[in-house]
Design a protein around this motif. Structure first.
Motif, PDB file in Angstrom:
ATOM      1  N   ALA A  51       0.805  -1.221   0.000  1.00  0.00           N
ATOM      2  CA  ALA A  51       0.000   0.000   0.000  1.00  0.00           C
ATOM      3  C   ALA A  51       0.840   1.273   0.000  1.00  0.00           C
ATOM      4  CB  ALA A  51      -0.927  -0.002   1.217  1.00  0.00           C
ATOM      5  N   GLN A  52       2.183   1.154  -0.085  1.00  0.00           N
ATOM      6  CA  GLN A  52       3.028   2.341  -0.010  1.00  0.00           C
ATOM      7  C   GLN A  52       4.334   2.105  -0.754  1.00  0.00           C
ATOM      8  OE1 GLN A  52       4.422   3.001   4.156  1.00  0.00           O
ATOM      9  NE2 GLN A  52       3.663   0.929   4.550  1.00  0.00           N
ATOM     10  N   ARG A  58      -3.838   5.438   2.959  1.00  0.00           N
ATOM     11  CA  ARG A  58      -2.981   4.251   2.970  1.00  0.00           C
ATOM     12  C   ARG A  58      -3.513   3.220   3.958  1.00  0.00           C
ATOM     13  NH1 ARG A  58       2.798   5.643   4.934  1.00  0.00           N
ATOM     14  NH2 ARG A  58       2.812   6.772   2.954  1.00  0.00           N
ATOM     15  N   CYS A  59      -3.943   3.675   5.124  1.00  0.00           N
ATOM     16  CA  CYS A  59      -4.453   2.737   6.133  1.00  0.00           C
ATOM     17  C   CYS A  59      -5.724   2.037   5.660  1.00  0.00           C
ATOM     18  CB  CYS A  59      -4.694   3.470   7.444  1.00  0.00           C
ATOM     19  SG  CYS A  59      -3.170   3.869   8.339  1.00  0.00           S
ATOM     20  N   VAL A  60      -6.579   2.759   4.954  1.00  0.00           N
ATOM     21  CA  VAL A  60      -7.755   2.108   4.373  1.00  0.00           C
ATOM     22  C   VAL A  60      -7.320   0.953   3.479  1.00  0.00           C
ATOM     23  CG1 VAL A  60      -9.748   2.375   2.850  1.00  0.00           C
ATOM     24  CG2 VAL A  60      -9.177   4.190   4.472  1.00  0.00           C
ATOM     25  N   ALA A  61      -6.337   1.207   2.619  1.00  0.00           N
ATOM     26  CA  ALA A  61      -5.850   0.170   1.714  1.00  0.00           C
ATOM     27  C   ALA A  61      -5.236  -1.001   2.471  1.00  0.00           C
ATOM     28  CB  ALA A  61      -4.829   0.772   0.745  1.00  0.00           C
ATOM     29  N   ILE A  62      -4.477  -0.703   3.518  1.00  0.00           N
ATOM     30  CA  ILE A  62      -3.860  -1.777   4.308  1.00  0.00           C
ATOM     31  C   ILE A  62      -4.933  -2.639   4.959  1.00  0.00           C
ATOM     32  CG2 ILE A  62      -2.445  -2.293   6.334  1.00  0.00           C
ATOM     33  CD1 ILE A  62      -0.847   0.272   5.705  1.00  0.00           C
ATOM     34  N   TYR A  63      -5.890  -2.001   5.612  1.00  0.00           N
ATOM     35  CA  TYR A  63      -6.926  -2.754   6.315  1.00  0.00           C
ATOM     36  C   TYR A  63      -7.743  -3.600   5.342  1.00  0.00           C
ATOM     37  CZ  TYR A  63      -5.859   0.647  10.029  1.00  0.00           C
ATOM     38  OH  TYR A  63      -5.223   1.431  10.969  1.00  0.00           O
TER      39      TYR A  63
END
Length: 367
Positions: free
Chosen positions: A302-303, A353-358
């Motif tokens: 995601a990054q 980014r956190c949305v994508a990770i989760y």
């Protein structure tokens, strides 16, 4: 609604003394935006569930905050939230309404495998936002007592900027905190006849000497040395200049690590000395390497930066969940030095980014 919009809306709602209104917003949003089963327990925790299967993965956060600075509150009593230079500023944006919003968006948008579609990957996905994290994990402890027991959890406390600036890492362990009091008792006497008494301050001083000589435990986790600490932080005793004191108290702050504790009970070998634990926030260590690696892979995908498995220095609700048997990792948008400050802020890019990770974790675990 975007994660930035939801963060902004949630961060405006005061929740340092009473988190009810923030919980109302979350509950209403989940009922409107998802078809999940949404519940609100008696202390104010907000939970939502979807999917079915033998294993449960929870996205966990908290919507209470510490008291804001005067500069963070508007004339109408709402918290002020300002967006500038790619960041949202305001109480709770970093700790941790931004990550709660990211978890809620990811929960809404994730396609969760079910028994009918993929028996090998059947799972239940849970969103949980607790109250009372800032005052000792009140909400998490209540939920656990009432049967909240996910197999795995991603706790959205801050993990950005640990291995390198701007990189969202995955924390697989953190310290706990045990606060305790040493009480020394003696016998009061006139200071001119001190031999007739028993000086409680002297007994407390002997106890402090023991504390100073303790070797706090340390463990190796994720290539780091996670070391505990023990320090005397307060002392109080005596009633007058000419009176031998019959009572003296000493406060001890201890940072604990997974495993052994410093043997503070040794102070009770001194006559007239008692030791009591006032607060015990448990440490955390993820016991499932495969789960930690899955979250790390999701973070990596995601990054552009290269995330690492890291440790955190302070306690979170992950400690309570870990103590109850949940395998936890911590992955969130906040950076060190942002939480609880008068200039608290969070990066809007990192929220996305956190949305994508989760989502990646929710849609790939269990394998």
């Amino acid at each position: 609604m975007s994660v930035v919009d939801l963060t902004r809306n949630l961060a405006r709602v005061p929740s340092h003394e009473d988190a009810t209104a923030a919980g109302d917003l979350l509950e209403e949003w989940l009922r409107r935006e998802t078809d999940a089963t949404v519940t609100r327990d008696e202390v104010g925790n907000v939970l939502a569930r979807k999917g079915a299967g033998e294993e449960t993965l929870a996205l966990v956060g908290h919507h209470d905050v510490v008291a804001p600075a005067d500069s963070q509150v508007g004339p109408d009593g709402e918290y002020l939230v300002e967006e500038r230079d790619g960041r949202l500023y305001g109480r709770g944006t970093a700790d941790m309404k931004g990550a709660v919003a990211a978890a809620a968006i990811a929960f809404r948008d994730s396609e969760v495998p079910d028994t009918a579609g993929s028996p090998a990957r059947s799972a239940e996905l849970v969103f949980a936002s607790f109250v009372g994290e800032e005052v000792g994990g009140v909400g998490a402890r209540h939920a656990i007592d009432e049967g909240f027991a996910p197999d795995y959890a991603v706790v959205g406390e801050g993990s950005t900027g640990y291995s390198a600036s701007g990189v969202t890492d995955v924390a697989v362990a953190h310290k706990g905190r045990r606060g305790s009091t040493i009480t020394a008792r003696g016998k009061r006497a006139h200071a001119s006849e001190q031999e007739a008494g028993e000086n409680a301050i002297y007994r407390a001083s002997d106890a402090v000497d023991i504390v100073r000589e303790l070797e706090p435990p340390a463990v190796d986790v994720a290539g780091e040395r996670l070391a505990g600490s023990v320090v005397v932080t307060e002392i109080e005793g005596g009633t007058a200049m000419n009176v031998v004191p019959d009572r003296c108290t000493v406060t001890v702050d201890e940072r604990t690590v997974p495993g052994e504790r410093a043997p503070l009970e040794d102070v009770t070998d001194i006559d007239g000395v008692e030791w009591t634990v006032d607060q015990d926030l448990p440490p955390m260590e993820c016991g499932d390497e495969a789960f930690a690696e899955t979250v790390l892979e999701a973070a990596d995908g995601a990054q552009t930066g290269a995330p690492e498995l890291v440790t955190k220095p302070h306690a979170t609700d992950a400690g309570w969940l870990s103590q109850a048997g949940t395998d936890c990792v911590i992955c969130g948008a906040a950076e060190p030095g942002e939480a609880h400050t008068d200039t608290e802020s969070v990066s809007t890019d990192v929220l996305e980014r956190c949305v994508a990770i989760y989502r990646r974790v929710a849609e790939t675990w269990p394998r």
